[in-house]
Write an enzyme that holds these catalytic residues in place. Sequence first.
Site, mmCIF file in Angstrom:
data_model
loop_
_atom_site.group_PDB
_atom_site.id
_atom_site.type_symbol
_atom_site.label_atom_id
_atom_site.label_comp_id
_atom_site.label_asym_id
_atom_site.label_seq_id
_atom_site.Cartn_x
_atom_site.Cartn_y
_atom_site.Cartn_z
ATOM 1 N N SER A 1 0.820 -1.208 0.000
ATOM 2 C CA SER A 1 0.000 0.000 0.000
ATOM 3 C C SER A 1 0.854 1.258 0.000
ATOM 4 O O SER A 1 1.968 1.280 0.522
ATOM 5 C CB SER A 1 -0.901 0.029 1.241
HETATM 6 N N1 SAH Z 1 -1.101 -4.867 3.905
HETATM 7 C C1 SAH Z 1 -0.333 -4.821 2.688
HETATM 8 C C2 SAH Z 1 -1.217 -4.585 1.491
HETATM 9 C C3 SAH Z 1 -1.265 -5.795 0.623
HETATM 10 S S1 SAH Z 1 -2.407 -5.688 -0.739
HETATM 11 C C4 SAH Z 1 0.782 -3.804 2.855
HETATM 12 O O1 SAH Z 1 1.388 -3.822 3.892
HETATM 13 O O2 SAH Z 1 1.073 -3.038 1.954
HETATM 14 C C5 SAH Z 1 -3.807 -6.523 -0.067
HETATM 15 C C6 SAH Z 1 -3.628 -7.987 0.185
HETATM 16 O O3 SAH Z 1 -4.887 -8.507 0.557
HETATM 17 C C7 SAH Z 1 -3.172 -8.836 -0.999
HETATM 18 O O4 SAH Z 1 -1.959 -9.443 -0.678
HETATM 19 C C8 SAH Z 1 -4.282 -9.883 -1.164
HETATM 20 O O5 SAH Z 1 -3.812 -11.163 -1.520
HETATM 21 C C9 SAH Z 1 -4.896 -9.873 0.213
HETATM 22 N N2 SAH Z 1 -6.270 -10.382 0.315
HETATM 23 C C10 SAH Z 1 -7.332 -10.182 -0.525
HETATM 24 N N3 SAH Z 1 -8.414 -10.827 -0.061
HETATM 25 C C11 SAH Z 1 -8.044 -11.444 1.103
HETATM 26 C C12 SAH Z 1 -8.709 -12.268 2.039
HETATM 27 N N4 SAH Z 1 -9.998 -12.623 1.897
HETATM 28 N N5 SAH Z 1 -8.013 -12.712 3.110
HETATM 29 C C13 SAH Z 1 -6.713 -12.393 3.295
HETATM 30 N N6 SAH Z 1 -6.020 -11.631 2.431
HETATM 31 C C14 SAH Z 1 -6.673 -11.150 1.354
#
Ligand code: SAH
Length: 273
Positions: free
Chosen positions: A121
Amino acid sequence: MNKPRHPLDKPARSTRTAPTGSALGPGYSAANSNTRIHGPRPFTLPQAPIRTPAAPAANLGLNSDRLRLQMVHRLREQGITDERVLSAMQAVPRHLFVDQGLASRAYEDAALPIGYGQTISQPWVVAHMLAVMSDGRTPARVLEIGAGCGYQAAVLAQFVPEVYAIERVRGLYDQARLNLAQGRARGRVRLSFGDGMQGLEHRAPFDGIVVAAAGVKIPETLLHQLAVGARLIAPEGTAHQRLILIERTGPSSWHRLELEDVRFVPLRPGTQT
Ligand code: SAH
């Protein structure tokens, strides 16, 4: 746990047709996801944005304190005032959570690809979500849905004693586990592989929940895993998304507030191996 209706039921919001397609879905790319849609608010817009000099990844170890200082300075200019969040962002080496080839861009205010069509993010999004979720309090136990490469969980762990994080993509879960095994977050993040839409019932209630991917609707299960008085922040929507803040005000009452327009990767059910 089937409840008769969603506690925050409201008419569905209208959606716009997204222009293009990608592996993430229509209109999404790693470069435009997990960011806010509009730039900094006009009253905080700096005349000349601070530029982070392009540094080879190998040199970032030496320079990264200074680059993070600039990032934190920019976050302040963009309206982030929570000192605990700012010092947590100062402490976590974001360049170690992205691929070496992208390390020189790690302190730009941008989301970056982390593989599997997902993103780390945007720093402003991380800082804003954590500040709004914690609301000046010290949450003892926080759940993050969508750990990705583990960056946000590591930031959380700088000021939250117990952090739980869930990731549904196996490769990213493995990556996050490795990333979190190093550095100051070690031992403070309990990472699980699974579908975060189910939350983590056996660890509930949480003093805060942060969701890093956008569903059509915030899963009701998560609302029930909030402690009374605690806050959840999550993007909601498909083509048009907004950050939503939900505070649990009583055993069966929640207050909902709509915040900024954002664009996040989709919240998906089940797991991907
Ligand atoms: N928190 C991260 C952002 C990652 S992007 C950071 O530190 O930057 C969002 C993430 O959510 C992706 O890796 C995706 O695989 C995950 N995601 C989407 N749906 C999900 C679900 N139902 N359970 C767990 N993770 C999920």
